[in-house]
Motif scaffolding. Sequence first.
Motif, PDB file in Angstrom:
ATOM      1  N   ALA A  17      -6.729  14.974  -6.627  1.00 41.54           N
ATOM      2  CA  ALA A  17      -7.523  13.863  -7.208  1.00 41.54           C
ATOM      3  C   ALA A  17      -6.723  12.773  -8.096  1.00 41.54           C
ATOM      4  O   ALA A  17      -6.904  11.418  -7.982  1.00 41.54           O
ATOM      5  CB  ALA A  17      -8.537  14.088  -7.923  1.00 41.54           C
ATOM      6  N   PRO A  18      -5.634  13.273  -8.970  1.00 40.50           N
ATOM      7  CA  PRO A  18      -4.873  12.361  -9.819  1.00 40.50           C
ATOM      8  C   PRO A  18      -4.040  11.346  -9.061  1.00 40.50           C
ATOM      9  O   PRO A  18      -3.555  10.449  -9.498  1.00 40.50           O
ATOM     10  CB  PRO A  18      -4.101  13.431 -10.494  1.00 40.50           C
ATOM     11  N   VAL A  19      -3.923  11.714  -7.696  1.00 38.04           N
ATOM     12  CA  VAL A  19      -3.189  10.797  -7.035  1.00 38.04           C
ATOM     13  C   VAL A  19      -3.924   9.881  -6.126  1.00 38.04           C
ATOM     14  O   VAL A  19      -3.821   8.587  -5.770  1.00 38.04           O
ATOM     15  CB  VAL A  19      -1.965  11.461  -6.172  1.00 38.04           C
ATOM     16  N   ALA A  20      -4.863  10.489  -5.413  1.00 44.56           N
ATOM     17  CA  ALA A  20      -5.675   9.916  -4.315  1.00 44.56           C
ATOM     18  C   ALA A  20      -6.836   9.009  -4.887  1.00 44.56           C
ATOM     19  O   ALA A  20      -6.694   7.891  -4.310  1.00 44.56           O
ATOM     20  CB  ALA A  20      -6.398  10.866  -3.535  1.00 44.56           C
ATOM     21  N   MET A  21      -7.470   9.249  -6.035  1.00 45.36           N
ATOM     22  CA  MET A  21      -8.352   8.269  -6.558  1.00 45.36           C
ATOM     23  C   MET A  21      -7.853   7.429  -6.958  1.00 45.36           C
ATOM     24  O   MET A  21      -8.617   6.011  -6.824  1.00 45.36           O
ATOM     25  CB  MET A  21      -9.191   9.248  -7.577  1.00 45.36           C
ATOM     26  N   PRO A  22      -7.108   7.160  -7.914  1.00 48.39           N
ATOM     27  CA  PRO A  22      -6.446   5.990  -8.231  1.00 48.39           C
ATOM     28  C   PRO A  22      -5.884   5.119  -7.000  1.00 48.39           C
ATOM     29  O   PRO A  22      -5.903   3.866  -7.159  1.00 48.39           O
ATOM     30  CB  PRO A  22      -5.173   6.408  -9.194  1.00 48.39           C
ATOM     31  N   LEU A  23      -5.421   5.640  -6.128  1.00 48.35           N
ATOM     32  CA  LEU A  23      -4.867   4.889  -5.038  1.00 48.35           C
ATOM     33  C   LEU A  23      -6.084   4.154  -4.127  1.00 48.35           C
ATOM     34  O   LEU A  23      -5.994   2.928  -3.785  1.00 48.35           O
ATOM     35  CB  LEU A  23      -4.250   5.675  -3.872  1.00 48.35           C
TER      36      LEU A  23
ATOM     37  N   ARG B 194       0.964  -1.134  -0.041  1.00 47.16           N
ATOM     38  CA  ARG B 194       0.107   0.234  -0.037  1.00 47.16           C
ATOM     39  C   ARG B 194       0.960   1.351  -0.004  1.00 47.16           C
ATOM     40  O   ARG B 194       0.671   2.166  -0.572  1.00 47.16           O
ATOM     41  CB  ARG B 194      -0.952  -0.093   1.245  1.00 47.16           C
ATOM     42  N   TYR B 195       1.768   1.477   0.759  1.00 49.12           N
ATOM     43  CA  TYR B 195       2.920   2.363   0.838  1.00 49.12           C
ATOM     44  C   TYR B 195       3.671   2.698  -0.212  1.00 49.12           C
ATOM     45  O   TYR B 195       3.916   3.841  -0.861  1.00 49.12           O
ATOM     46  CB  TYR B 195       3.810   2.072   2.277  1.00 49.12           C
ATOM     47  N   LEU B 196       4.185   1.389  -0.995  1.00 48.08           N
ATOM     48  CA  LEU B 196       4.592   1.798  -2.173  1.00 48.08           C
ATOM     49  C   LEU B 196       3.863   2.243  -3.575  1.00 48.08           C
ATOM     50  O   LEU B 196       4.231   2.914  -4.335  1.00 48.08           O
ATOM     51  CB  LEU B 196       5.501   0.180  -2.404  1.00 48.08           C
ATOM     52  N   VAL B 197       2.676   1.637  -3.503  1.00 49.48           N
ATOM     53  CA  VAL B 197       1.797   2.126  -4.329  1.00 49.48           C
ATOM     54  C   VAL B 197       1.527   3.650  -4.298  1.00 49.48           C
ATOM     55  O   VAL B 197       1.518   4.608  -5.225  1.00 49.48           O
ATOM     56  CB  VAL B 197       0.451   1.314  -4.537  1.00 49.48           C
ATOM     57  N   ALA B 198       1.423   4.215  -2.955  1.00 47.22           N
ATOM     58  CA  ALA B 198       1.070   5.512  -2.726  1.00 47.22           C
ATOM     59  C   ALA B 198       2.227   6.206  -3.350  1.00 47.22           C
ATOM     60  O   ALA B 198       2.098   7.231  -3.715  1.00 47.22           O
ATOM     61  CB  ALA B 198       0.860   5.638  -1.348  1.00 47.22           C
ATOM     62  N   ILE B 199       3.378   5.907  -2.946  1.00 43.02           N
ATOM     63  CA  ILE B 199       4.723   6.367  -3.347  1.00 43.02           C
ATOM     64  C   ILE B 199       4.790   6.762  -4.734  1.00 43.02           C
ATOM     65  O   ILE B 199       5.149   7.587  -5.494  1.00 43.02           O
ATOM     66  CB  ILE B 199       5.845   6.096  -2.693  1.00 43.02           C
ATOM     67  N   GLY B 200       4.707   5.564  -5.517  1.00 40.95           N
ATOM     68  CA  GLY B 200       4.542   5.416  -6.774  1.00 40.95           C
ATOM     69  C   GLY B 200       3.716   6.564  -7.732  1.00 40.95           C
ATOM     70  O   GLY B 200       4.069   7.329  -8.426  1.00 40.95           O
ATOM     71  N   PHE B 201       2.326   6.599  -7.223  1.00 33.54           N
ATOM     72  CA  PHE B 201       1.519   7.253  -7.790  1.00 33.54           C
ATOM     73  C   PHE B 201       2.025   8.899  -7.566  1.00 33.54           C
ATOM     74  O   PHE B 201       1.893   9.767  -8.442  1.00 33.54           O
ATOM     75  CB  PHE B 201       0.170   7.113  -7.526  1.00 33.54           C
ATOM     76  N   GLY B 202       2.480   9.043  -6.265  1.00 33.59           N
ATOM     77  CA  GLY B 202       2.861  10.676  -6.015  1.00 33.59           C
ATOM     78  C   GLY B 202       4.158  10.886  -6.528  1.00 33.59           C
ATOM     79  O   GLY B 202       4.073  12.128  -6.909  1.00 33.59           O
ATOM     80  N   VAL B 203       4.935  10.131  -6.800  1.00 29.97           N
ATOM     81  CA  VAL B 203       6.362  10.532  -7.221  1.00 29.97           C
ATOM     82  C   VAL B 203       6.125  10.828  -8.593  1.00 29.97           C
ATOM     83  O   VAL B 203       6.627  11.629  -9.331  1.00 29.97           O
ATOM     84  CB  VAL B 203       7.232   9.382  -7.125  1.00 29.97           C
ATOM     85  N   VAL B 204       5.241  10.066  -9.450  1.00 30.99           N
ATOM     86  CA  VAL B 204       5.211  10.217 -10.799  1.00 30.99           C
ATOM     87  C   VAL B 204       4.426  11.498 -11.039  1.00 30.99           C
ATOM     88  O   VAL B 204       4.874  12.241 -12.056  1.00 30.99           O
ATOM     89  CB  VAL B 204       4.387   9.265 -11.581  1.00 30.99           C
ATOM     90  N   PHE B 205       3.291  11.757 -10.493  1.00 26.89           N
ATOM     91  CA  PHE B 205       2.672  12.968 -10.452  1.00 26.89           C
ATOM     92  C   PHE B 205       3.549  14.288 -10.148  1.00 26.89           C
ATOM     93  O   PHE B 205       3.595  15.114 -11.033  1.00 26.89           O
ATOM     94  CB  PHE B 205       1.360  12.936  -9.697  1.00 26.89           C
TER      95      PHE B 205
END
Length: 377
Positions: free
Chosen positions: A318-324, A159-170
Amino acid sequence: MSTSPSTTVVTAASASAPGTPSFAQSAWLVAEREIGSKLRSKAFVISTLIMLVLALAGVIWGGFAAANPSRTPVAVTGQTASIVQGQKGLTVTTVADDDAAIALVRSGKVDAAILPDATSPVHVKIVAKDKTPTELVAQFSAAPSVELLDANPQDALLRYLVAIGFGVVFLFAASLFGSTIAQSVVEEKQTRIVEILISAIPVRALLAGKVIGNTILAMAQIIVLVAIAIIGLGVTGRGDVLGGLGGPMVWFAIFFLFGFVLLASLFAGAGAMVSRQEDIGSTTMPITMLILAPYVMVIIFNDNPVVLTVMSYVPFSAPVAMPLRLYLGEAMWWEPLVSLVILVATCAAAIVVGSKIYSNALLRMGARVTLAEALKA
């Protein structure tokens, strides 16, 4: 009779003159120029390659880390070896006696020693150096069984790694290309090239071309990063994760598209408000904070459903939180649609505001143009 030759000459000249490009043609010419200049830039190409290599390394490391969680090193004797047999999350070292086990604890080679103790209800005691190994103690504690009505199959690390992944890319893509747009606008103002450009094409076409060109480059990076994620998870044997990430990654690309257009319009307007590269930070800092905030908050609150729900409806996060939330299974099917409508409406408003600021401030040289001045006709 005397006017006929003159009329004929003007008509012929008009017929031979090249036609003025349309708004769409003008915008596309600017977009091609933006894309070409980036692809010819060694700094851009090298930084992009470094980013892609780091992304691949991060995906592979994360996949292996999630597949092989850390284990607690413990020492046991012949009397206690059978007790830890079958226990998960332990790396067991068997020694001859209690003194040898305690020596390993003192040296730091193991976190704890499990030794026989006739006075203990479980007939063993745990010896540690300077703090209680709570996870190890919990394995020997009697506890009732737990049944979850809404079980979440995603473990905390993943969960933490996916959150970091979406956040870093954005964060990386939006800040990189957003700042590039602002710098490009200021550079054209400094060199007076903008005066030549707007004599040939409309100001709004120039803005549209910059946004379109950088959006294409940003989306290309997103597609490549998705491909890297697929390759990395395949290499680490995490096909189960890939199956769960498929839909959320598609939604991330859709949300990122509109979110980036929103930010790009604001960055272009912010760049037009100053005439020197040194002053860009003063106008782009608020926009940069809007990009940084979702990255920080999604990492801190990735396990807080209430905060994530609120963030998934705020256009800038939203581009980070909704996909997560979609990946975690915490969002209903209609929620991304509602969030996307809000984002698109905000994007349209940002384009109007950014375009107005850009048009009003583009030809104003010298001192920084305030926001109030830029919004005036």
